[in-house]
Design a protein around this motif. Sequence first.
Motif, mmCIF file in Angstrom:
data_model
loop_
_atom_site.group_PDB
_atom_site.id
_atom_site.type_symbol
_atom_site.label_atom_id
_atom_site.label_comp_id
_atom_site.label_asym_id
_atom_site.label_seq_id
_atom_site.Cartn_x
_atom_site.Cartn_y
_atom_site.Cartn_z
ATOM 1 N N ARG A 8 44.452 50.226 29.280
ATOM 2 C CA ARG A 8 43.433 49.120 29.547
ATOM 3 C C ARG A 8 43.739 48.306 30.827
ATOM 4 N NH1 ARG A 8 43.250 43.887 26.491
ATOM 5 N NH2 ARG A 8 41.438 42.838 27.376
ATOM 6 N N TRP A 9 45.189 48.152 31.202
ATOM 7 C CA TRP A 9 45.484 47.292 32.118
ATOM 8 C C TRP A 9 45.157 47.881 33.432
ATOM 9 C CZ3 TRP A 9 45.890 43.169 34.570
ATOM 10 C CH2 TRP A 9 46.648 43.018 35.961
ATOM 11 N N ALA A 10 45.552 49.483 33.266
ATOM 12 C CA ALA A 10 45.046 50.206 34.540
ATOM 13 C C ALA A 10 43.565 50.240 34.935
ATOM 14 C CB ALA A 10 45.560 51.595 34.382
ATOM 15 N N GLY A 11 42.688 50.364 33.860
ATOM 16 C CA GLY A 11 41.512 50.299 34.043
ATOM 17 C C GLY A 11 40.679 48.807 34.658
ATOM 18 N N LEU A 12 41.388 47.955 33.854
ATOM 19 C CA LEU A 12 41.200 46.533 34.159
ATOM 20 C C LEU A 12 41.266 46.157 35.736
ATOM 21 C CD1 LEU A 12 39.857 44.042 33.321
ATOM 22 C CD2 LEU A 12 42.177 43.221 32.631
ATOM 23 N N CYS A 13 42.487 46.664 36.116
ATOM 24 C CA CYS A 13 42.956 46.424 37.536
ATOM 25 C C CYS A 13 41.968 47.146 38.497
ATOM 26 C CB CYS A 13 44.354 46.985 37.794
ATOM 27 S SG CYS A 13 45.479 45.707 36.824
ATOM 28 N N ALA A 14 41.551 48.264 38.165
ATOM 29 C CA ALA A 14 40.744 49.125 39.040
ATOM 30 C C ALA A 14 39.260 48.363 39.513
ATOM 31 C CB ALA A 14 40.233 50.493 38.359
ATOM 32 N N ALA A 15 38.737 47.430 38.440
ATOM 33 C CA ALA A 15 37.523 47.001 38.679
ATOM 34 C C ALA A 15 37.643 45.427 38.486
ATOM 35 C CB ALA A 15 36.458 47.189 37.562
ATOM 36 N N LEU A 96 51.240 33.176 42.115
ATOM 37 C CA LEU A 96 50.794 33.483 43.342
ATOM 38 C C LEU A 96 50.878 35.179 43.742
ATOM 39 C CD1 LEU A 96 51.752 30.382 45.604
ATOM 40 C CD2 LEU A 96 49.220 31.372 45.103
ATOM 41 N N GLY A 97 52.158 35.822 43.374
ATOM 42 C CA GLY A 97 52.190 37.098 43.707
ATOM 43 C C GLY A 97 51.457 37.767 42.839
ATOM 44 N N GLN A 98 51.056 37.563 41.765
ATOM 45 C CA GLN A 98 50.000 38.431 41.016
ATOM 46 C C GLN A 98 48.449 38.424 41.689
ATOM 47 O OE1 GLN A 98 51.124 36.182 37.331
ATOM 48 N NE2 GLN A 98 51.489 38.130 36.362
ATOM 49 N N ILE A 99 48.581 37.256 42.074
ATOM 50 C CA ILE A 99 47.079 36.769 42.836
ATOM 51 C C ILE A 99 46.988 37.682 44.103
ATOM 52 C CG2 ILE A 99 45.585 35.314 43.883
ATOM 53 C CD1 ILE A 99 46.499 33.288 41.612
ATOM 54 N N ARG A 100 48.025 37.651 44.926
ATOM 55 C CA ARG A 100 48.180 38.136 46.204
ATOM 56 C C ARG A 100 48.117 39.811 46.091
ATOM 57 N NH1 ARG A 100 52.424 33.584 48.350
ATOM 58 N NH2 ARG A 100 50.794 32.173 49.247
ATOM 59 N N ASN A 101 48.658 40.136 44.822
ATOM 60 C CA ASN A 101 48.758 41.535 44.483
ATOM 61 C C ASN A 101 47.201 41.973 44.626
ATOM 62 O OD1 ASN A 101 50.051 44.381 44.485
ATOM 63 N ND2 ASN A 101 49.293 43.830 42.021
ATOM 64 N N ASP A 102 46.632 41.481 43.707
ATOM 65 C CA ASP A 102 45.090 41.449 43.521
ATOM 66 C C ASP A 102 44.386 41.670 44.786
ATOM 67 O OD1 ASP A 102 45.299 41.706 40.740
ATOM 68 O OD2 ASP A 102 44.378 39.790 40.283
ATOM 69 N N LEU A 103 44.605 40.738 45.674
ATOM 70 C CA LEU A 103 43.784 40.368 46.869
ATOM 71 C C LEU A 103 44.156 41.935 47.815
ATOM 72 C CD1 LEU A 103 44.089 36.837 47.574
ATOM 73 C CD2 LEU A 103 42.226 37.794 46.644
#
Length: 195
Positions: A8-15, A96-103
């Motif tokens: 679920r996490w992998a799919g969520l991160c994709a989109a 912030l690290g989590q958000i920057r990884n998303d970005l």
Amino acid sequence: MMTARLTRWAGLCAAVPLSLALTGCGGGGDSAKPFAAPPAASSPAPSASASVDPQAAEKATVLASYAAMAREQMKAYCQADAKGTDLEKYATTEALGQIRNDLANMKQAGTVVRGELGHETEVTALDREAQTPTATLSDCVDLSGYETYDVKAKKVIPLPTQQPLRYVMTATAQRWDGRWMVTDIDPQGGEGATC
């Protein structure tokens, strides 16, 4: 083999970027509604009920800080860049690290966020007596008005089919130097719970 949680996490991160965004951006039209955090309480109103939460004012302050962080996070996700945001005022290094990884993932994929997320957030635990006062938040996230947009292809990327439109996530905040800062965002905090 991936567990259901990791899948679920992998799919969520994709989109969907890591966590919550509380206001809309681009393409949301007039339907985008800003997150309405409870106002910071100055003093509790007198009440005949003895069941008034003695921590209500502090919880309202925690929710206001969380909402401010999430507004800045949405600004970043709308442009796939943290420039021009005040994220560092509301989130610590780990969050912030989590958000920057998303970005970074969004930039690499050529995506931005459009629309809005719905939120029902509450403080589920508050320890004001700890050496570092800590709060836990539970957020029912609603993805029904949210889109991930492919900038190059000029099209919306649909959510993974296994992604529920409403799910529970958690966050942690701590009071540092008299102000509440978001220290951790856990999209899987509800252990796959929907709301």
